[in-house]
Design an enzyme around this catalytic site. Structure first.
Site, PDB file in Angstrom:
ATOM      1  N   ASN A 281     -23.772  -0.667 -24.745  1.00  0.00           N
ATOM      2  CA  ASN A 281     -22.415  -0.291 -25.121  1.00  0.00           C
ATOM      3  C   ASN A 281     -22.035   1.173 -24.716  1.00  0.00           C
ATOM      4  N   PHE A 282     -20.898   1.454 -24.570  1.00  0.00           N
ATOM      5  CA  PHE A 282     -20.350   2.979 -24.406  1.00  0.00           C
ATOM      6  C   PHE A 282     -20.351   3.391 -23.171  1.00  0.00           C
ATOM      7  N   LEU A 283     -20.710   2.534 -22.052  1.00  0.00           N
ATOM      8  CA  LEU A 283     -20.803   3.211 -20.615  1.00  0.00           C
ATOM      9  C   LEU A 283     -19.384   3.757 -20.158  1.00  0.00           C
ATOM     10  N   CYS A 284     -19.618   4.765 -19.944  1.00  0.00           N
ATOM     11  CA  CYS A 284     -18.630   5.662 -19.502  1.00  0.00           C
ATOM     12  C   CYS A 284     -18.834   6.715 -18.629  1.00  0.00           C
TER      13      CYS A 284
ATOM     14  N   LYS B 211     -23.098  -5.527  -4.968  1.00  0.00           N
ATOM     15  CA  LYS B 211     -24.258  -5.179  -4.181  1.00  0.00           C
ATOM     16  C   LYS B 211     -25.491  -4.599  -5.256  1.00  0.00           C
TER      17      LYS B 211
ATOM     18  N   LEU C  97     -22.204   5.865  -9.762  1.00  0.00           N
ATOM     19  CA  LEU C  97     -23.023   6.530 -10.991  1.00  0.00           C
ATOM     20  C   LEU C  97     -23.314   5.457 -12.053  1.00  0.00           C
TER      21      LEU C  97
ATOM     22  N   THR D  75     -20.904  -6.816 -23.336  1.00  0.00           N
ATOM     23  CA  THR D  75     -19.851  -7.301 -23.447  1.00  0.00           C
ATOM     24  C   THR D  75     -18.994  -6.612 -22.441  1.00  0.00           C
TER      25      THR D  75
ATOM     26  N   LEU E  23     -19.378  -4.402 -30.843  1.00  0.00           N
ATOM     27  CA  LEU E  23     -18.327  -3.182 -31.382  1.00  0.00           C
ATOM     28  C   LEU E  23     -17.652  -2.757 -29.908  1.00  0.00           C
TER      29      LEU E  23
HETATM   30  S1  NHW Z   1     -17.634  -2.619 -21.253  1.00  0.00           S
HETATM   31  C1  NHW Z   1     -16.938  -1.187 -21.129  1.00  0.00           C
HETATM   32  C2  NHW Z   1     -17.315  -0.262 -19.791  1.00  0.00           C
HETATM   33  N1  NHW Z   1     -16.583   0.717 -19.548  1.00  0.00           N
HETATM   34  C3  NHW Z   1     -15.561   1.372 -19.191  1.00  0.00           C
HETATM   35  O1  NHW Z   1     -14.797   0.208 -18.843  1.00  0.00           O
HETATM   36  C4  NHW Z   1     -14.851   2.681 -19.415  1.00  0.00           C
HETATM   37  C5  NHW Z   1     -14.009   2.945 -18.446  1.00  0.00           C
HETATM   38  N2  NHW Z   1     -14.773   2.817 -17.130  1.00  0.00           N
HETATM   39  C6  NHW Z   1     -15.571   3.686 -16.737  1.00  0.00           C
HETATM   40  O2  NHW Z   1     -16.132   4.677 -17.541  1.00  0.00           O
HETATM   41  C7  NHW Z   1     -18.718  -2.077 -22.421  1.00  0.00           C
HETATM   42  C8  NHW Z   1     -16.267   3.297 -15.212  1.00  0.00           C
HETATM   43  O3  NHW Z   1     -15.335   2.544 -14.485  1.00  0.00           O
HETATM   44  C9  NHW Z   1     -17.600   2.213 -15.391  1.00  0.00           C
HETATM   45  C10 NHW Z   1     -17.954   1.897 -14.017  1.00  0.00           C
HETATM   46  C11 NHW Z   1     -18.655   3.159 -15.862  1.00  0.00           C
HETATM   47  C12 NHW Z   1     -17.405   1.142 -16.198  1.00  0.00           C
HETATM   48  N3  NHW Z   1     -20.749  -3.306 -16.620  1.00  0.00           N
HETATM   49  O4  NHW Z   1     -20.262   4.067 -10.624  1.00  0.00           O
HETATM   50  P1  NHW Z   1     -19.554   2.869  -9.881  1.00  0.00           P
HETATM   51  C13 NHW Z   1     -20.044  -1.600 -22.009  1.00  0.00           C
HETATM   52  O5  NHW Z   1     -20.302  -0.501 -22.156  1.00  0.00           O
HETATM   53  C14 NHW Z   1     -20.678  -2.148 -11.909  1.00  0.00           C
HETATM   54  C15 NHW Z   1     -21.528  -3.269 -15.876  1.00  0.00           C
HETATM   55  O6  NHW Z   1     -19.198   3.341  -8.599  1.00  0.00           O
HETATM   56  P2  NHW Z   1     -17.353   3.353 -11.879  1.00  0.00           P
HETATM   57  C16 NHW Z   1     -21.192  -2.507 -21.430  1.00  0.00           C
HETATM   58  C17 NHW Z   1     -19.603  -2.745 -10.675  1.00  0.00           C
HETATM   59  O7  NHW Z   1     -19.486  -4.266 -10.813  1.00  0.00           O
HETATM   60  N4  NHW Z   1     -21.441  -3.072 -14.622  1.00  0.00           N
HETATM   61  O8  NHW Z   1     -18.135   2.287 -10.812  1.00  0.00           O
HETATM   62  C18 NHW Z   1     -21.833  -2.088 -20.282  1.00  0.00           C
HETATM   63  C19 NHW Z   1     -20.424  -1.913  -9.542  1.00  0.00           C
HETATM   64  O9  NHW Z   1     -21.430  -2.817  -9.474  1.00  0.00           O
HETATM   65  P3  NHW Z   1     -21.397  -4.144  -8.139  1.00  0.00           P
HETATM   66  C20 NHW Z   1     -20.100  -2.453 -14.196  1.00  0.00           C
HETATM   67  O10 NHW Z   1     -15.933   2.731 -12.074  1.00  0.00           O
HETATM   68  C21 NHW Z   1     -22.693  -2.838 -19.611  1.00  0.00           C
HETATM   69  C22 NHW Z   1     -21.009  -1.047  -9.994  1.00  0.00           C
HETATM   70  O11 NHW Z   1     -20.771  -0.816 -11.402  1.00  0.00           O
HETATM   71  C23 NHW Z   1     -19.019  -2.269 -15.398  1.00  0.00           C
HETATM   72  O12 NHW Z   1     -17.273   4.830 -11.542  1.00  0.00           O
HETATM   73  C24 NHW Z   1     -23.714  -2.353 -18.865  1.00  0.00           C
HETATM   74  C25 NHW Z   1     -19.963   0.270  -9.733  1.00  0.00           C
HETATM   75  O13 NHW Z   1     -20.602   1.480 -10.230  1.00  0.00           O
HETATM   76  C26 NHW Z   1     -19.427  -2.565 -16.480  1.00  0.00           C
HETATM   77  N5  NHW Z   1     -18.439  -2.366 -17.514  1.00  0.00           N
HETATM   78  O14 NHW Z   1     -18.083   3.122 -13.203  1.00  0.00           O
HETATM   79  C27 NHW Z   1     -24.840  -3.178 -18.166  1.00  0.00           C
HETATM   80  N6  NHW Z   1     -18.236  -1.833 -14.600  1.00  0.00           N
HETATM   81  O15 NHW Z   1     -22.792  -4.762  -8.103  1.00  0.00           O
HETATM   82  C28 NHW Z   1     -26.098  -3.269 -18.889  1.00  0.00           C
HETATM   83  C29 NHW Z   1     -18.392  -1.669 -13.434  1.00  0.00           C
HETATM   84  O16 NHW Z   1     -20.309  -4.826  -8.525  1.00  0.00           O
HETATM   85  C30 NHW Z   1     -27.289  -4.330 -18.472  1.00  0.00           C
HETATM   86  N7  NHW Z   1     -19.872  -2.087 -13.180  1.00  0.00           N
HETATM   87  O17 NHW Z   1     -21.200  -3.361  -7.043  1.00  0.00           O
HETATM   88  C31 NHW Z   1     -28.348  -4.124 -19.293  1.00  0.00           C
HETATM   89  C32 NHW Z   1     -29.238  -3.143 -19.516  1.00  0.00           C
HETATM   90  C33 NHW Z   1     -30.291  -2.999 -20.183  1.00  0.00           C
HETATM   91  C34 NHW Z   1     -31.489  -4.048 -19.930  1.00  0.00           C
HETATM   92  C35 NHW Z   1     -32.858  -3.992 -20.928  1.00  0.00           C
HETATM   93  C36 NHW Z   1     -33.867  -4.946 -20.441  1.00  0.00           C
HETATM   94  C1  EN5 Z   2     -16.940  -3.578 -25.424  1.00  0.00           C
HETATM   95  N1  EN5 Z   2     -17.037  -3.604 -26.710  1.00  0.00           N
HETATM   96  O1  EN5 Z   2      -7.156  -5.156 -22.511  1.00  0.00           O
HETATM   97  C2  EN5 Z   2     -15.516  -3.802 -25.224  1.00  0.00           C
HETATM   98  N2  EN5 Z   2      -6.870  -5.069 -24.582  1.00  0.00           N
HETATM   99  O2  EN5 Z   2      -5.499  -8.282 -25.426  1.00  0.00           O
HETATM  100  C3  EN5 Z   2     -14.773  -3.410 -23.641  1.00  0.00           C
HETATM  101  N3  EN5 Z   2      -3.486  -6.195 -25.100  1.00  0.00           N
HETATM  102  O3  EN5 Z   2      -4.830  -4.863 -26.415  1.00  0.00           O
HETATM  103  C4  EN5 Z   2     -14.016  -4.566 -23.311  1.00  0.00           C
HETATM  104  N4  EN5 Z   2      -1.128  -4.386 -21.217  1.00  0.00           N
HETATM  105  O4  EN5 Z   2      -1.840  -8.109 -25.329  1.00  0.00           O
HETATM  106  C5  EN5 Z   2     -12.505  -4.218 -23.643  1.00  0.00           C
HETATM  107  N5  EN5 Z   2      -0.306  -7.259 -26.722  1.00  0.00           N
HETATM  108  C6  EN5 Z   2     -11.782  -5.365 -23.024  1.00  0.00           C
HETATM  109  C7  EN5 Z   2     -10.444  -5.105 -23.450  1.00  0.00           C
HETATM  110  C8  EN5 Z   2      -9.829  -3.912 -22.972  1.00  0.00           C
HETATM  111  C9  EN5 Z   2      -8.496  -3.593 -23.905  1.00  0.00           C
HETATM  112  C10 EN5 Z   2      -7.499  -4.862 -23.585  1.00  0.00           C
HETATM  113  C11 EN5 Z   2      -5.784  -6.268 -24.884  1.00  0.00           C
HETATM  114  C12 EN5 Z   2      -6.422  -7.222 -25.350  1.00  0.00           C
HETATM  115  C13 EN5 Z   2      -4.636  -5.636 -25.501  1.00  0.00           C
HETATM  116  C14 EN5 Z   2      -2.251  -5.784 -26.014  1.00  0.00           C
HETATM  117  C15 EN5 Z   2      -1.496  -4.696 -25.332  1.00  0.00           C
HETATM  118  C16 EN5 Z   2      -0.777  -5.104 -23.993  1.00  0.00           C
HETATM  119  C17 EN5 Z   2      -0.408  -3.811 -23.294  1.00  0.00           C
HETATM  120  C18 EN5 Z   2      -0.180  -4.170 -21.873  1.00  0.00           C
HETATM  121  C19 EN5 Z   2      -1.313  -7.069 -25.931  1.00  0.00           C
HETATM  122  C20 EN5 Z   2       0.436  -8.179 -26.974  1.00  0.00           C
HETATM  123  C21 EN5 Z   2       0.398  -8.577 -28.442  1.00  0.00           C
HETATM  124  C22 EN5 Z   2       1.212  -9.647 -28.987  1.00  0.00           C
HETATM  125  C23 EN5 Z   2       1.329  -9.379 -30.511  1.00  0.00           C
HETATM  126  C24 EN5 Z   2       2.325 -10.477 -31.234  1.00  0.00           C
HETATM  127  C25 EN5 Z   2       1.816 -11.880 -30.731  1.00  0.00           C
HETATM  128  C26 EN5 Z   2       1.741 -12.193 -29.131  1.00  0.00           C
HETATM  129  C27 EN5 Z   2       0.718 -11.115 -28.748  1.00  0.00           C
END
Ligand code: NHW
Ligand code: EN5
Length: 388
Positions: A136-139, A3, A149, A172, A388
């Site tokens: 990066n660091f969306l959290c 959405k 949010l 990423t 990163l």
């Molecule tokens: S990837 C790491 C992201 N962080 C985490 O995974 C940490 C743990 N998770 C959380 O904190 C590196 C939450 O689950 C987050 C989502 C905050 C991820 N990227 O608030 P709702 C980065 O930091 C979409 C983009 O209800 P939530 C890169 C999802 O598809 N979108 O979810 C960041 C849905 O949209 P949809 C993501 O679980 C890049 C909506 O969020 C996403 O409470 C950002 C749901 O929102 C993700 N990783 O919070 C984009 N994860 O359309 C930058 C979920 O599918 C774009 N969603 O309904 C560029 C901006 C600048 C442009 C400049 C011109």
């Molecule tokens: C934005 N900058 O899943 C980054 N890590 O393989 C955000 N697995 O560590 C996006 N599940 O395979 C991050 N061990 C996306 C990645 C999120 C973190 C993640 C994976 C990457 C990982 C490990 C542990 C799995 C634990 C159970 C894994 C296997 C290692 C083994 C070593 C010996 C040779 C075969 C492989």
């Protein structure tokens, strides 16, 4: 299905394979006077804050939020634990904007509950150097998930990026969104196999004992390449030339100048390690390798709380075979007490992963561009960018 993402200028799944669409910006820039001047509205309990990463206190709040709520693996066994020094480094590159370090607080308690960041970067996509934000660091705090949010935070960072007259971004994620410009595989090289097995990061292979496994992953005590040494400040011009020349071959890569190389690649204790090979005859810098430090918290293990991981960053080989160079990187990582060395299958990494006993992980990493369409999905080996 998506959405939020359906409303954004990103490649949509329905357009994949439509070769009539041109490569480049999806939407043109709008005049700055038309960029919304006020922040987006948050649900009423919350307020925006700009996080000053120079402030020890704010940096600590960000660190605590991420330590407890950032990315986990699919089985919730490990959580990224970026250090404060790392966050400072990652968020204050040349030309950074403090306004792109965005927090959300609870109005009543002032507790920091969400975060998103951007930093500026020049990224080359094929022939075009594009000024972008790296997001990066969306959290969002675990207790505030699924309240939509994240879309508000993404819109707000987009607005603040637009205010600086920048219209593209790179990011990423481990999740699939509309739509990846490329998809990479994580690979892992055990340095401390006993600990990795004890904490569930890896498993004892079939027909393998612990002592055979330890032997399999043994490394020499010291590096083997003559002239292999730590990068120093005076190496910045030579490393910049070497790296710029190397990155030319990739479809997407950063356009690093000397300032960028000094920031992103000069060694910083506990954050970034860089080594190079200096020729004994000519004093030329012929090869380079680097890795950054990103530990993970081990969730619920009696004996260990942290996994010390090194992540392959930028590597260049012109004289030393890449396999030998990366083996030396593994040796220094082992000396520095890392438990595991991680790498993506980007650039030429495919050529050393199997030989150096990396194994594929269970994680993938998807690369995205905002407001920039590419004609094709790229192979991971066509990516010259590591975020990163
Ligand atoms: S990837 C790491 C992201 N962080 C985490 O995974 C940490 C743990 N998770 C959380 O904190 C590196 C939450 O689950 C987050 C989502 C905050 C991820 N990227 O608030 P709702 C980065 O930091 C979409 C983009 O209800 P939530 C890169 C999802 O598809 N979108 O979810 C960041 C849905 O949209 P949809 C993501 O679980 C890049 C909506 O969020 C996403 O409470 C950002 C749901 O929102 C993700 N990783 O919070 C984009 N994860 O359309 C930058 C979920 O599918 C774009 N969603 O309904 C560029 C901006 C600048 C442009 C400049 C011109
Ligand atoms: C934005 N900058 O899943 C980054 N890590 O393989 C955000 N697995 O560590 C996006 N599940 O395979 C991050 N061990 C996306 C990645 C999120 C973190 C993640 C994976 C990457 C990982 C490990 C542990 C799995 C634990 C159970 C894994 C296997 C290692 C083994 C070593 C010996 C040779 C075969 C492989």
């Amino acid at each position: 299905r998506h959405k939020f993402w359906e409303t954004q200028p990103v490649g949509q799944f329905k357009d994949l394979g439509d070769t009539s669409l041109p490569e480049g910006p999806i939407e043109p820039p709008t005049p700055l006077s038309e960029v919304k001047q006020e922040p987006y509205n948050l649900p009423s309990p919350y307020e925006w804050t700009t996080c000053d990463m120079d402030s020890e206190e704010m940096c600590n709040e960000v660190y605590v939020l991420l330590t407890n709520n950032y990315v986990e693996d699919d089985e919730n066994m490990f959580r990224f634990n970026y250090s404060k020094e790392f966050l400072r480094w990652a968020l204050r590159p040349p030309g950074y904007y403090r306004s792109w370090h965005i927090g959300v607080r609870v109005k009543t308690s002032k507790k920091l509950v969400a975060f998103i960041t951007g930093v500026p970067a020049r990224i080359r996509v094929r022939d075009a150097v594009v000024i972008m934000a790296e997001i990066n660091f969306l959290c969002v705090h675990k207790k505030l998930r699924s309240k939509r949010l994240a879309p508000v935070m993404i819109k707000e960072v987009t607005r603040r990026v637009h205010m600086e007259n920048i219209w593209q971004a790179a990011y990423t994620a481990g999740v699939v969104l509309p739509t990846p410009v490329s998809t990479c595989q994580y690979w892992h090289r055990s340095l401390n196999p006993k600990k990795l097995i004890d904490v569930g990061f890896s498993r004892l292979g079939a027909r393998m004992t612990m002592s055979r496994t330890i032997k399999l992953y043994k490394l020499p005590d010291k590096t083997v390449t003559p002239g292999f040494r730590k990068m120093e400040l005076h190496d910045v011009p030579a490393v910049t030339r070497l790296l710029r020349n190397y990155l030319k071959q990739f479809m997407v890569a950063p356009d690093f100048d000397e300032n960028d190389v000094e920031h992103w690649l000069l060694p910083k204790e506990g954050v970034i390690d860089s080594y190079l090979v200096e020729s004994h005859e000519t004093h030329e810098i012929t090869d380079f390798c680097s890795f950054y430090t990103l530990p993970s918290s081990i969730l619920g293990n009696q004996n260990h709380s942290t996994l010390k991981a090194a992540y392959s960053y930028y590597n260049v080989s012109t004289k030393t075979p890449l396999i030998q160079l990366m083996n030396d990187a593994l040796i220094v990582a082992k000396q520095k007490d890392f438990d595991v060395f991680n790498a993506l299958d980007v650039m030429q990494n495919d050529s050393f992963l199997k030989e150096l006993k990396f194994g594929p992980g269970d994680g993938k990493l998807h690369y995205y561009l905002y407001n920039y369409r590419t004609k094709h999905v790229l192979r991971s080996s066509e990516l010259g960018l590591v975020l990163l």
